[in-house]
Design a protein around this motif. Structure first.
Motif, PDB file in Angstrom:
ATOM      1  N   PRO A  76       0.834  -1.205   0.000  1.00  0.00           N
ATOM      2  CA  PRO A  76       0.000   0.000   0.000  1.00  0.00           C
ATOM      3  C   PRO A  76       0.865   1.250   0.000  1.00  0.00           C
ATOM      4  O   PRO A  76       1.775   1.376   0.820  1.00  0.00           O
ATOM      5  N   GLU A 108      -4.043   4.295  -8.813  1.00  0.00           N
ATOM      6  CA  GLU A 108      -4.391   3.039  -8.129  1.00  0.00           C
ATOM      7  C   GLU A 108      -4.927   2.024  -9.140  1.00  0.00           C
ATOM      8  O   GLU A 108      -4.591   0.839  -9.088  1.00  0.00           O
ATOM      9  N   ILE A 120      -5.785  14.781   4.175  1.00  0.00           N
ATOM     10  CA  ILE A 120      -4.487  14.372   4.705  1.00  0.00           C
ATOM     11  C   ILE A 120      -4.264  15.019   6.079  1.00  0.00           C
ATOM     12  O   ILE A 120      -3.800  14.380   7.007  1.00  0.00           O
ATOM     13  N   TYR A 137      -5.273   1.957   8.346  1.00  0.00           N
ATOM     14  CA  TYR A 137      -4.520   2.497   9.480  1.00  0.00           C
ATOM     15  C   TYR A 137      -5.408   2.483  10.726  1.00  0.00           C
ATOM     16  O   TYR A 137      -6.633   2.530  10.625  1.00  0.00           O
ATOM     17  N   GLY A 178       0.429   5.445  -0.109  1.00  0.00           N
ATOM     18  CA  GLY A 178      -0.499   6.576  -0.078  1.00  0.00           C
ATOM     19  C   GLY A 178      -0.317   7.487  -1.288  1.00  0.00           C
ATOM     20  O   GLY A 178       0.777   7.606  -1.832  1.00  0.00           O
ATOM     21  N   LEU A 179      -1.397   8.095  -1.725  1.00  0.00           N
ATOM     22  CA  LEU A 179      -1.409   9.062  -2.827  1.00  0.00           C
ATOM     23  C   LEU A 179      -0.960   8.469  -4.164  1.00  0.00           C
ATOM     24  O   LEU A 179      -0.469   9.195  -5.038  1.00  0.00           O
ATOM     25  N   THR A 180      -1.116   7.146  -4.319  1.00  0.00           N
ATOM     26  CA  THR A 180      -0.706   6.501  -5.581  1.00  0.00           C
ATOM     27  C   THR A 180      -1.341   7.195  -6.796  1.00  0.00           C
ATOM     28  O   THR A 180      -0.715   7.310  -7.847  1.00  0.00           O
ATOM     29  N   SER A 203      -4.096   1.567  -0.483  1.00  0.00           N
ATOM     30  CA  SER A 203      -3.821   2.278   0.780  1.00  0.00           C
ATOM     31  C   SER A 203      -5.069   2.999   1.306  1.00  0.00           C
ATOM     32  O   SER A 203      -5.938   3.407   0.531  1.00  0.00           O
ATOM     33  N   THR A 204      -5.097   3.189   2.626  1.00  0.00           N
ATOM     34  CA  THR A 204      -6.130   4.048   3.236  1.00  0.00           C
ATOM     35  C   THR A 204      -6.117   5.428   2.586  1.00  0.00           C
ATOM     36  O   THR A 204      -7.156   6.052   2.401  1.00  0.00           O
ATOM     37  N   VAL A 205      -4.902   5.891   2.244  1.00  0.00           N
ATOM     38  CA  VAL A 205      -4.750   7.258   1.747  1.00  0.00           C
ATOM     39  C   VAL A 205      -4.662   7.234   0.218  1.00  0.00           C
ATOM     40  O   VAL A 205      -3.634   7.529  -0.375  1.00  0.00           O
ATOM     41  N   SER A 206      -5.754   6.817  -0.401  1.00  0.00           N
ATOM     42  CA  SER A 206      -5.754   6.692  -1.860  1.00  0.00           C
ATOM     43  C   SER A 206      -6.522   7.830  -2.502  1.00  0.00           C
ATOM     44  O   SER A 206      -7.354   8.473  -1.863  1.00  0.00           O
TER      45      SER A 206
END
Ligand code: FNR
Length: 380
Positions: A77, A89, A221, A129, A79-81, A106-109
């Motif tokens: 994972p 993503e 974020i 997370y 983040g920000l992919t 990721s949670t932060v996608s």
């Protein structure tokens, strides 16, 4: 252009991305000692060459959590992919699927779960997370379940965010971040880059911190940064174990006793990881701690490992050190930033070729043949 898995994609990503994004990916915490040791320690592990063993029949495949993987690799994972390539993503998930490998969202996608999961046929893995807002966590888990996610990767090494000075210098983090404001503008729904986990604006009602606020990634974020939960303990995770029917992997284990606790807790797997050197600087590299952890818990749960893997040779090294499977972080992100889905697919081809060469020349016909006899650790 000849592209090597290890360095060329990094250089290509550097020339393509705005510097603050490149350094956000490339950097680690504090003095970046752990970041450097992750790759250095792997380089010091030599493979024992063995010849004339009729290696025409080679198999790289494994089975993990009732899934077939063409080689022992999953995408970690990150983040920000979706900021490193458009709908990043989805592009990365498709590249992983085309190679018979899992993608972990990721949670932060940037893209919503509901966009990424149906873009591929194989079940997506999802990373969560530990956040103070348990309602948010439950809501996200419900959405992941509804989207057909089977495997949950639960990241536990971020009870507080690590201090990453490159981000402070670039303005990516810190007070009054100019770049945060640019990110916010870029991610406004008008630009069609809505925040992944919030999905559509009407979902905002589910997230208390967001009620009535606009859908902007920078805000999200910031909200997430204040929501990491330093009070978390194993007991707090029990409700998730009860809620989640599928395989559950605890990511961020570096200690033998923690690994044993993960077994007691009923985890199906762990990821031996220092978060790619982005959290506790000074922590040992994954390659260093892996053999001891494998000695203690191998067979009780699946052992995945990441941090510092940059080639098919590194995958072979990690498996020989005791892992059942590896995860790629920066390695696939550099390729994604450089060439999108095609870049990640090319990268995975290179990993496969490198693994085949390494296994042929170490006399390992299958992943199960790789063990400590295949390696020698060189002195520093
Ligand atoms: C990460 N990582 C990470 N891990 C996680 O559980 N959730 C996340 O959202 C992120 N985000 C993230 C962003 C970026 C830019 C990087 C580089 C890493 C950590 C990641 O899953 C993995 O543990 C490391 O990347 C592995 O180390 P290498 O392969 O990058 O050296």
């Amino acid at each position: 252009m000849i592209i090597s898995a290890s360095t060329d994609y990094r250089a290509a990503a550097k020339s393509k991305l705005p510097p603050f994004l490149f350094h956000y990916i490339d950097g680690g915490s504090y003095a970046e000692t752990t970041l450097k040791n992750n790759t250095k320690d792997l380089e010091r592990i030599a493979l024992k060459q063995k010849v004339l063993k009729n290696m025409s029949d080679l198999s790289l495949g494994i089975e993990l959590f009732n899934e077939k993987l063409s080689m022992p690799i999953a995408l970690a994972p990150v983040g920000l992919t979706g900021m490193y390539a458009r709908r990043g993503e989805v592009q990365a998930a498709k590249a992983a699927e085309s190679h018979g490998l899992p993608f972990t969202m990721s949670t932060v996608s940037v893209c919503p779960i509901e966009e990424v999961a149906p873009a591929i046929e194989r079940p997506m893995w999802f990373q969560l997370y530990v956040l103070k807002d348990r309602g948010f966590m439950k809501n996200v888990l419900e959405r992941a379940k509804a989207a057909g996610v089977t495997t949950l990767v639960f990241t536990v090494d971020m009870p507080v965010p690590g201090a990453r000075y490159r981000d402070m210098h670039s303005g990516m983090s810190g007070p009054n971040s100019e770049i945060r404001r640019v990110l916010q503008a870029m991610c406004h729904p008008q630009w069609a880059l809505d925040v992944g986990l919030l999905g559509k604006p009407h979902d905002l009602g589910n997230i208390s911190a967001y009620r009535g606020h606009p859908t902007k990634l920078g805000d999200y974020i910031g909200w997430l940064g204040n929501n990491f939960d330093p009070s978390i303990s194993w007991q707090d995770l029990e409700w998730i174990r009860d809620f989640w029917d599928g395989p559950m992997i605890i990511k961020g284990i570096l200690d033998v006793d923690d690994a044993k606790d993960a077994v007691k807790f009923g985890a199906d797997g762990i990821v031996v990881s220092n978060h790619g050197g982005r959290q506790l600087d000074g922590a040992l590299s994954s390659a260093k701690v892996l053999p001891t952890i494998a000695d203690a818990v191998k067979g009780d749960l699946k052992i995945l490992v990441d941090s510092g893997i940059r080639s098919g040779l590194d995958v072979v090294r990690m498996i020989a050190l005791g892992a059942d499977c590896t995860m790629l972080g920066r390695s696939f992100i550099y390729a994604l930033a450089a060439q999108g889905q095609q870049g990640v697919a090319n990268l995975l081809d290179l990993y496969e070729k490198e693994m085949k060469v390494a296994m042929t020349l170490t006399g390992a016909k299958s992943i199960a043949d790789l063990n400590s006899d295949s390696l020698v650790t060189l002195p520093r």
